[in-house]
Design a protein around this motif. Structure first.
Motif, PDB file in Angstrom:
ATOM      1  N   CYS A   1       0.798  -1.199   0.048  1.00 22.75           N
ATOM      2  CA  CYS A   1      -0.177   0.024   0.013  1.00 22.75           C
ATOM      3  C   CYS A   1       0.927   1.183   0.094  1.00 22.75           C
ATOM      4  O   CYS A   1       1.935   1.375   0.806  1.00 22.75           O
ATOM      5  CB  CYS A   1      -0.858  -0.038   1.297  1.00 22.75           C
ATOM      6  SG  CYS A   1      -1.994  -1.141   1.230  1.00 22.75           S
TER       7      CYS A   1
ATOM      8  N   TRP B   1      -0.109   3.990   1.043  1.00 22.15           N
ATOM      9  CA  TRP B   1      -0.309   4.722   2.026  1.00 22.15           C
ATOM     10  C   TRP B   1      -0.434   3.673   3.304  1.00 22.15           C
ATOM     11  O   TRP B   1      -0.384   2.805   3.242  1.00 22.15           O
ATOM     12  CB  TRP B   1      -1.935   5.356   1.816  1.00 22.15           C
ATOM     13  CG  TRP B   1      -3.116   4.503   2.235  1.00 22.15           C
ATOM     14  CD1 TRP B   1      -3.606   4.525   3.257  1.00 22.15           C
ATOM     15  CD2 TRP B   1      -3.503   3.302   1.454  1.00 22.15           C
ATOM     16  NE1 TRP B   1      -4.737   3.381   3.113  1.00 22.15           N
ATOM     17  CE2 TRP B   1      -4.568   2.648   2.220  1.00 22.15           C
ATOM     18  CE3 TRP B   1      -2.931   2.603   0.084  1.00 22.15           C
ATOM     19  CZ2 TRP B   1      -5.294   1.500   1.681  1.00 22.15           C
ATOM     20  CZ3 TRP B   1      -3.913   1.751  -0.237  1.00 22.15           C
ATOM     21  CH2 TRP B   1      -5.095   1.080   0.386  1.00 22.15           C
ATOM     22  N   PRO B   2      -0.022   4.610   4.598  1.00 16.16           N
ATOM     23  CA  PRO B   2      -0.032   3.852   5.540  1.00 16.16           C
ATOM     24  C   PRO B   2      -1.462   3.259   6.232  1.00 16.16           C
ATOM     25  O   PRO B   2      -1.954   3.545   7.297  1.00 16.16           O
ATOM     26  CB  PRO B   2       0.604   4.799   6.696  1.00 16.16           C
ATOM     27  CG  PRO B   2      -0.158   6.250   6.216  1.00 16.16           C
ATOM     28  CD  PRO B   2      -0.273   6.232   4.786  1.00 16.16           C
ATOM     29  N   SER B   3      -2.049   2.260   5.508  1.00 11.73           N
ATOM     30  CA  SER B   3      -3.301   1.626   5.817  1.00 11.73           C
ATOM     31  C   SER B   3      -3.084   1.212   7.228  1.00 11.73           C
ATOM     32  O   SER B   3      -2.110   0.465   7.628  1.00 11.73           O
ATOM     33  CB  SER B   3      -3.402   0.464   4.826  1.00 11.73           C
ATOM     34  OG  SER B   3      -4.532  -0.068   5.292  1.00 11.73           O
TER      35      SER B   3
ATOM     36  N   SER C   1       3.110  -1.839   3.790  1.00 10.93           N
ATOM     37  CA  SER C   1       2.835  -0.668   3.149  1.00 10.93           C
ATOM     38  C   SER C   1       4.121   0.360   3.388  1.00 10.93           C
ATOM     39  O   SER C   1       5.104   0.028   4.210  1.00 10.93           O
ATOM     40  CB  SER C   1       1.663   0.223   3.914  1.00 10.93           C
ATOM     41  OG  SER C   1       2.102   0.686   4.953  1.00 10.93           O
TER      42      SER C   1
ATOM     43  N   LYS D   1       4.660   2.511   5.394  1.00 14.13           N
ATOM     44  CA  LYS D   1       4.921   2.703   6.834  1.00 14.13           C
ATOM     45  C   LYS D   1       6.069   1.832   7.442  1.00 14.13           C
ATOM     46  O   LYS D   1       6.677   2.281   8.452  1.00 14.13           O
ATOM     47  CB  LYS D   1       3.672   2.579   7.784  1.00 14.13           C
ATOM     48  CG  LYS D   1       3.119   1.253   7.978  1.00 14.13           C
ATOM     49  CD  LYS D   1       1.924   1.540   8.877  1.00 14.13           C
ATOM     50  CE  LYS D   1       1.216   0.066   9.078  1.00 14.13           C
ATOM     51  NZ  LYS D   1      -0.140  -0.095   9.479  1.00 14.13           N
TER      52      LYS D   1
ATOM     53  N   THR E   1       7.187   7.590   7.526  1.00 11.76           N
ATOM     54  CA  THR E   1       6.262   8.583   7.664  1.00 11.76           C
ATOM     55  C   THR E   1       5.720   9.071   6.384  1.00 11.76           C
ATOM     56  O   THR E   1       4.617   9.755   6.426  1.00 11.76           O
ATOM     57  CB  THR E   1       7.042   9.896   8.401  1.00 11.76           C
ATOM     58  OG1 THR E   1       7.789  10.577   7.469  1.00 11.76           O
ATOM     59  CG2 THR E   1       7.423   9.317   9.818  1.00 11.76           C
TER      60      THR E   1
ATOM     61  N   ASP F   1       3.672   9.036   2.684  1.00 13.78           N
ATOM     62  CA  ASP F   1       2.388   8.446   2.111  1.00 13.78           C
ATOM     63  C   ASP F   1       2.069   9.119   0.766  1.00 13.78           C
ATOM     64  O   ASP F   1       1.820  10.467   0.495  1.00 13.78           O
ATOM     65  CB  ASP F   1       1.197   9.341   3.222  1.00 13.78           C
ATOM     66  CG  ASP F   1      -0.186   8.950   2.741  1.00 13.78           C
ATOM     67  OD1 ASP F   1      -0.434   8.261   1.473  1.00 13.78           O
ATOM     68  OD2 ASP F   1      -1.007   8.988   3.604  1.00 13.78           O
TER      69      ASP F   1
ATOM     70  N   ARG G   1      -1.213  10.808  -0.053  1.00 12.63           N
ATOM     71  CA  ARG G   1      -1.550  12.048   0.337  1.00 12.63           C
ATOM     72  C   ARG G   1      -0.703  12.851  -0.510  1.00 12.63           C
ATOM     73  O   ARG G   1      -1.280  14.091  -0.667  1.00 12.63           O
ATOM     74  CB  ARG G   1      -0.887  12.206   1.791  1.00 12.63           C
ATOM     75  CG  ARG G   1      -0.679  13.446   2.438  1.00 12.63           C
ATOM     76  CD  ARG G   1      -1.925  13.930   3.083  1.00 12.63           C
ATOM     77  NE  ARG G   1      -2.375  13.112   4.168  1.00 12.63           N
ATOM     78  CZ  ARG G   1      -3.826  12.722   4.222  1.00 12.63           C
ATOM     79  NH1 ARG G   1      -4.557  13.452   3.472  1.00 12.63           N
ATOM     80  NH2 ARG G   1      -4.029  11.796   5.244  1.00 12.63           N
TER      81      ARG G   1
ATOM     82  N   GLU H   1     -10.697   3.919   3.712  1.00 13.73           N
ATOM     83  CA  GLU H   1      -9.661   4.932   4.387  1.00 13.73           C
ATOM     84  C   GLU H   1      -9.191   5.721   2.946  1.00 13.73           C
ATOM     85  O   GLU H   1      -9.113   6.965   3.333  1.00 13.73           O
ATOM     86  CB  GLU H   1      -8.343   4.060   4.495  1.00 13.73           C
ATOM     87  CG  GLU H   1      -8.467   3.358   5.794  1.00 13.73           C
ATOM     88  CD  GLU H   1      -6.887   2.469   5.905  1.00 13.73           C
ATOM     89  OE1 GLU H   1      -6.502   2.292   7.287  1.00 13.73           O
ATOM     90  OE2 GLU H   1      -6.286   2.023   5.141  1.00 13.73           O
TER      91      GLU H   1
ATOM     92  N   TYR I   1      -8.736  11.562   2.108  1.00 17.36           N
ATOM     93  CA  TYR I   1      -7.716  12.165   0.981  1.00 17.36           C
ATOM     94  C   TYR I   1      -8.658  13.227   0.197  1.00 17.36           C
ATOM     95  O   TYR I   1      -8.090  13.745  -0.966  1.00 17.36           O
ATOM     96  CB  TYR I   1      -7.083  11.325   0.034  1.00 17.36           C
ATOM     97  CG  TYR I   1      -5.921  10.369   0.840  1.00 17.36           C
ATOM     98  CD1 TYR I   1      -4.819  10.698   1.252  1.00 17.36           C
ATOM     99  CD2 TYR I   1      -6.527   9.169   1.324  1.00 17.36           C
ATOM    100  CE1 TYR I   1      -4.064  10.125   2.012  1.00 17.36           C
ATOM    101  CE2 TYR I   1      -5.724   8.304   2.143  1.00 17.36           C
ATOM    102  CZ  TYR I   1      -4.396   8.580   2.374  1.00 17.36           C
ATOM    103  OH  TYR I   1      -3.488   7.826   3.113  1.00 17.36           O
TER     104      TYR I   1
END
Ligand code: FUL
Length: 474
Positions: A103, A105-107, A113, A115, A123, A125, A128, A170, A175
């Protein structure tokens, strides 16, 4: 009828005659939503394929990749948005999750992902960054969330549908505005059996982002054009019979041409990559499509009543590669040069007949929203266009007022040279836009003959252009 009724109705009748309202064009049996009309006017959309594959040189990740390998050194989503904007694109769609399950994005529902990657120390995304960049550059933003997930352990069980819905929620809630939701039916041969709950996916999108349009083989709003070469059928209706199409197993020919008898308005979107692969591979740096090839694709997608979804894969730095940017810049410049000067603008136009006040000059007023319509009784009609002066052109553009449906199924264009009418082009469907390439011709008299239509004939715009010299390098 009582006299009392006549006293009321007669003034209404005369008022209607005066304002021409009695002769308005009725919507066809199937019409688009306002969002679908706006969508089609966008014409060009960018696709961004980016994930662990970018770092492993694969097209389909295995799902076993370590998040540690995801480490773009200079990721800059503003550069993507700026490039897309300069290329004339109106929207960018990002692979928030591809088949490998990683992913961007940090699901909260998986550890697989960004993260757990070294990128920005976990950190970052990407969703985003791109959502923000699109907002800054005035682009719409869309997401691709692959249903096939080779990493997620619940895949293949009923629990997966809930997992997918959680991830989708999410994306739809964190977003800002999402204007396209994109999914495909791709699944490898050895993939676990899994029945996706598409209805639940559609319902969630409609509920959380009511203006978003949804893409798949069968819509509901936008359909795959049936190939990954970016080419719509020369006959291309925006309608299909949506019910009964199985995502991943659709009849590709049917999707390519649409269906004059279709029950739903599901616009065809033509996806293709600027490189051979969807993801970045260093070995393809010299295989970027030329500006001329891209222009040709524009004619075969947008010029055949579709939209062009052109993929540009960021490289390992997290940037669009210089070669891709250069091709896009030249592509835009060629299109601008070709279409900047409509020789038919302000021409004198007469029609074999017209409906109420919907007069033929409205096809050369540079306003897509105004249109000429033929009288309701005719099944064919002819428009004659007299240019202010003789001009040379080799590109023809026709547009239907699709907000009231798609109608025309056979047309031809003729020119008068030395006193004789000669056919120079023709086709079946027009829809939002039809572009035709012809040998250069010099004249000041042109005819558009509409031979068949499945509802009252109407045309919104007509254009004649001389192609940029740079187009012919192809
Ligand atoms: C296909 C996928 O399998 C490809 O990897 C790519 O994402 C393309 C746009 O759709 O179904």
């Amino acid at each position: 009828m009582k006299v009392r009724h006549l006293i009321i109705l007669l003034p209404v009748f005369f008022l209607n005659c005066l304002t021409g309202r009695q002769a308005s064009l009725k919507p066809a049996r199937v019409v688009p939503t306002p969002q679908q009309v706006i969508y089609q006017q966008m014409e060009l959309i960018g696709f961004v394929h980016f994930t662990v594959n970018t770092f492993t040189d694969l097209e389909w990740g295995e799902g076993t990749e370590s998040p540690q390998i995801f480490n773009p050194t200079q990721l800059d989503a503003r550069q993507w948005a700026q490039t897309a904007k300069n290329a004339g694109m109106k929207k960018l769609i990002l692979t928030a999750k591809h088949h490998d399950g990683f992913c961007l994005w940090p699901s909260a529902y998986t550890e697989h992902s960004v993260k757990n990657s070294p990128w920005r120390n976990g950190t970052g995304d990407v969703v985003r960054d791109l959502a923000d960049a699109c907002a800054e550059f005035g682009l719409c933003f869309g997401v691709y969330l692959s249903p096939w997930d080779r990493h997620e352990p619940t895949y293949g069980t009923n629990k997966y549908n809930q997992f997918y819905l959680n991830q989708l929620e999410e994306l739809l809630t964190q977003y800002g505005e999402i204007c396209e939701f994109w999914i495909d039916g791709a699944k490898g041969e050895n993939a676990r059996d899994m029945e996706y709950d598409f209805d639940a996916f559609w319902d969630l999108v409609r509920r959380l982002q009511p203006n978003a349009l949804m893409f798949s083989d069968a819509g509901p709003d936008i359909r795959w054009i049936g190939n990954e070469h970016g080419i719509a059928g020369e006959t291309n209706w925006s309608m299909i019979k949506r019910d009964g199409i199985v995502i991943g197993k659709a009849d590709q020919k049917y999707l390519n041409s649409g269906d004059a008898e279709g029950t739903h308005w599901v616009v065809g979107e033509c996806d293709v990559s600027i490189r051979p692969g969807w993801f970045y591979h260093p070995s393809e740096d010299d295989k970027v499509k030329t500006p001329q090839q891209l222009v040709d694709l524009y004619y075969k997608s947008v010029g055949r009543n579709g939209t062009l979804l052109l993929n540009i894969p960021p490289d390992r730095r997290g940037l669009f590669h210089e070669n891709d940017v250069a091709a896009l810049t030249e592509f835009r410049s060629i299109l601008e040069e070709t279409f900047q000067n409509n020789l038919a603008a302000g021409a004198q136009v007469t029609a074999s007949n017209q409906l109420g006040k919907l007069s033929p000059e409205l096809i050369v007023d540079d306003d897509f929203n105004s249109y000429w319509a033929a009288s309701k009784k005719t099944k064919s009609a002819t428009l004659e266009i007299l240019l202010p002066e003789k001009g040379t052109f080799d590109r023809i553009m026709l547009q239907e007022p699709i907000f009231l449906g798609q109608r025309i199924s056979k047309f031809k264009v003729q020119v008068n040279t030395a006193g004789e009418w000669k056919d120079i082009a023709g086709g079946t469907t027009i829809g939002y836009k039809r572009l035709l390439k012809i040998e250069p011709v010099q004249t000041d008299r042109i005819r558009v003959v509409i031979a068949e239509a499945n509802a009252t004939i109407a045309l919104s715009e007509f254009g004649l252009f001389k192609a940029s010299e740079r187009e012919s390098d192809f």
